[in-house]
Design an enzyme around this catalytic site. Structure first.
Site, PDB file in Angstrom:
ATOM      1  N   LYS A  53       0.838  -1.200   0.000  1.00 52.74           N
ATOM      2  CA  LYS A  53       0.000   0.000   0.000  1.00 52.74           C
ATOM      3  C   LYS A  53       0.875   1.253   0.000  1.00 52.74           C
ATOM      4  O   LYS A  53       0.595   2.222  -0.710  1.00 52.74           O
ATOM      5  CB  LYS A  53      -0.938  -0.012   1.228  1.00 52.74           C
ATOM      6  CG  LYS A  53      -2.060  -1.048   1.097  1.00 52.74           C
ATOM      7  CD  LYS A  53      -2.805  -1.278   2.397  1.00 52.74           C
ATOM      8  CE  LYS A  53      -3.809  -2.421   2.247  1.00 52.74           C
ATOM      9  NZ  LYS A  53      -4.476  -2.806   3.501  1.00 52.74           N
ATOM     10  N   GLN A  97      -4.135  -1.274   9.823  1.00 51.30           N
ATOM     11  CA  GLN A  97      -4.049  -2.614   9.234  1.00 51.30           C
ATOM     12  C   GLN A  97      -4.593  -3.653  10.209  1.00 51.30           C
ATOM     13  O   GLN A  97      -4.161  -3.735  11.355  1.00 51.30           O
ATOM     14  CB  GLN A  97      -2.591  -2.921   8.845  1.00 51.30           C
ATOM     15  CG  GLN A  97      -2.405  -4.242   8.126  1.00 51.30           C
ATOM     16  CD  GLN A  97      -3.091  -4.279   6.750  1.00 51.30           C
ATOM     17  OE1 GLN A  97      -3.044  -3.319   5.986  1.00 51.30           O
ATOM     18  NE2 GLN A  97      -3.744  -5.387   6.452  1.00 51.30           N
ATOM     19  N   ASP A 120     -10.933   3.300   4.659  1.00 49.37           N
ATOM     20  CA  ASP A 120     -11.270   1.875   4.485  1.00 49.37           C
ATOM     21  C   ASP A 120     -12.787   1.664   4.501  1.00 49.37           C
ATOM     22  O   ASP A 120     -13.263   0.582   4.170  1.00 49.37           O
ATOM     23  CB  ASP A 120     -10.632   1.029   5.586  1.00 49.37           C
ATOM     24  CG  ASP A 120      -9.306   0.426   5.141  1.00 49.37           C
ATOM     25  OD1 ASP A 120      -9.183   0.126   3.937  1.00 49.37           O
ATOM     26  OD2 ASP A 120      -8.421   0.257   5.991  1.00 49.37           O
TER      27      ASP A 120
END
Ligand code: NAP
Length: 293
Positions: A53, A97, A120
């Site tokens: 990412k 994460q 997200d």
């Protein structure tokens, strides 16, 4: 006739070129989109996702603020870091994460992220907005699936979409997004899961079949309607001594069999996978654009 391959790598590449232009336009106004990344502990899979990412951010000019904290970090330390990022105007998106080490409270941490920086799309406020059809950040993998369908010109409106899997990160959101009375959506949606009686009965009716079960060979050719569009979200490691790594990746769909019947199909790897990070970049840049007014 063999199905046409939905080339997620190429589509992701094209989309990233478009996002790059948006980054350049923002930079011309003195704004550099910034992504705050939090990785707790040293889970090897999480490390490699985070690295991928951050590399993608760098390639298109997004600044990434890398924060790797030890697995022994306390909930208070994690929340303090999230709060610092919430307040930092250089950070437009916060990527926490997952999964977190067992002793940390994942839902409390996700709730602490400012919904305006929740790129997200996991914050309950943004999930709620998605459900009621308001503008929000869509979760990246399902958003990638919707984009793939749009890019191949799939006739989604009025189609019967069958989704296999009801997770909060893939199955449920993709079903909700395609159900909305909106462009690239407006489908009739059925969701299957392990409690579904006679799953093949449902999958055989799908004009568009989206599979996110996390199990190889969940879908075989006899479960698919002729000329269906098949999107395979699954990523499974299969032992393979002929590969240097000792394994290869397969999806949830029997690719060989199903591609003889479908009209379009995504490969694994190279289908949905490359779209996930692309949509993360998209959401981060969108957040920077909104913050810039
Ligand atoms: P998950 O949380 O394990 O959910 C799997 C879902 O599939 C569950 O709802 C489960 O039903 C259902 N299911 C499993 N086996 C089934 C079967 N035989 N018949 C019917 N339903 C079945 O998984 P996830 O996080 O959604 O991920 C799904 C897959 O997508 C995984 O392979 C994952 O690695 C992959 N993935 C890929 C990306 C990407 O970027 N390409 C991103 C995210 C996930 P129950 O609810 O009844 O248990």
């Amino acid at each position: 006739m063999a199905a046409k391959i939905i080339d997620g790598k190429q589509i992701a590449h094209d989309l990233r070129a478009e996002i790059r232009k948006d980054v350049d336009a923002l930079k011309a106004r003195g704004i550099t989109p910034g992504l705050g990344v939090i990785l707790v502990g040293d889970n090897p899979a999480s490390k490699s996702y985070v690295t991928a990412k951050e590399k993608a951010c760098e390639e298109i000019g997004i600044l990434s603020d890398d924060n790797r904290i030890p697995a022994t970090a306390t909930q208070a330390e994690l929340l303090a870091l999230i709060n610092r990022m919430n307040r930092d105007p250089r950070i437009h998106g916060i990527l926490l994460q997952l999964p977190l080490p067992k002793h940390l409270n994942e839902s409390e941490a996700l709730l602490a992220i400012d919904p305006a920086k929740d790129i997200d799309g996991f914050h309950p406020v943004n999930v709620g907005r998605m459900v009621i059809g308001e503008k929000t950040y869509f979760p990246c993998t399902p958003h990638g699936v919707v984009k793939l369908l749009a890019r191949i010109g799939a006739p989604v409106s009025g189609a019967h979409v069958v989704v296999v899997g009801r997770s909060n990160i893939v199955g449920k959101p993709v079903a909700i997004m395609l159900l909305q009375k909106a462009p690239d959506a407006n489908a009739t949606v059925t969701i299957c899961h392990t409690g579904t009686r006679d799953m093949a009965f449902h999958t055989r009716q799908a004009d568009i079949l989206i599979v996110a079960a996390g199990r190889p060979n969940t879908i075989t050719a006899d479960m698919v309607k002729d000329q269906a569009i098949v999107i395979d979200v699954g990523v499974n490691r299969i032992e393979d001594a002929s590969r240097k790594a000792g394994f290869r990746l397969v999806g949830d769909v029997d690719f060989e069999g199903v591609s003889r019947k479908a009209s379009w199909i995504t490969p694994v790897p190279g289908g949905v996978g490359p779209m996930t990070i692309t949509m993360l970049l998209h959401n981060t840049v969108e957040s920077a654009r909104l913050a810039a007014g």
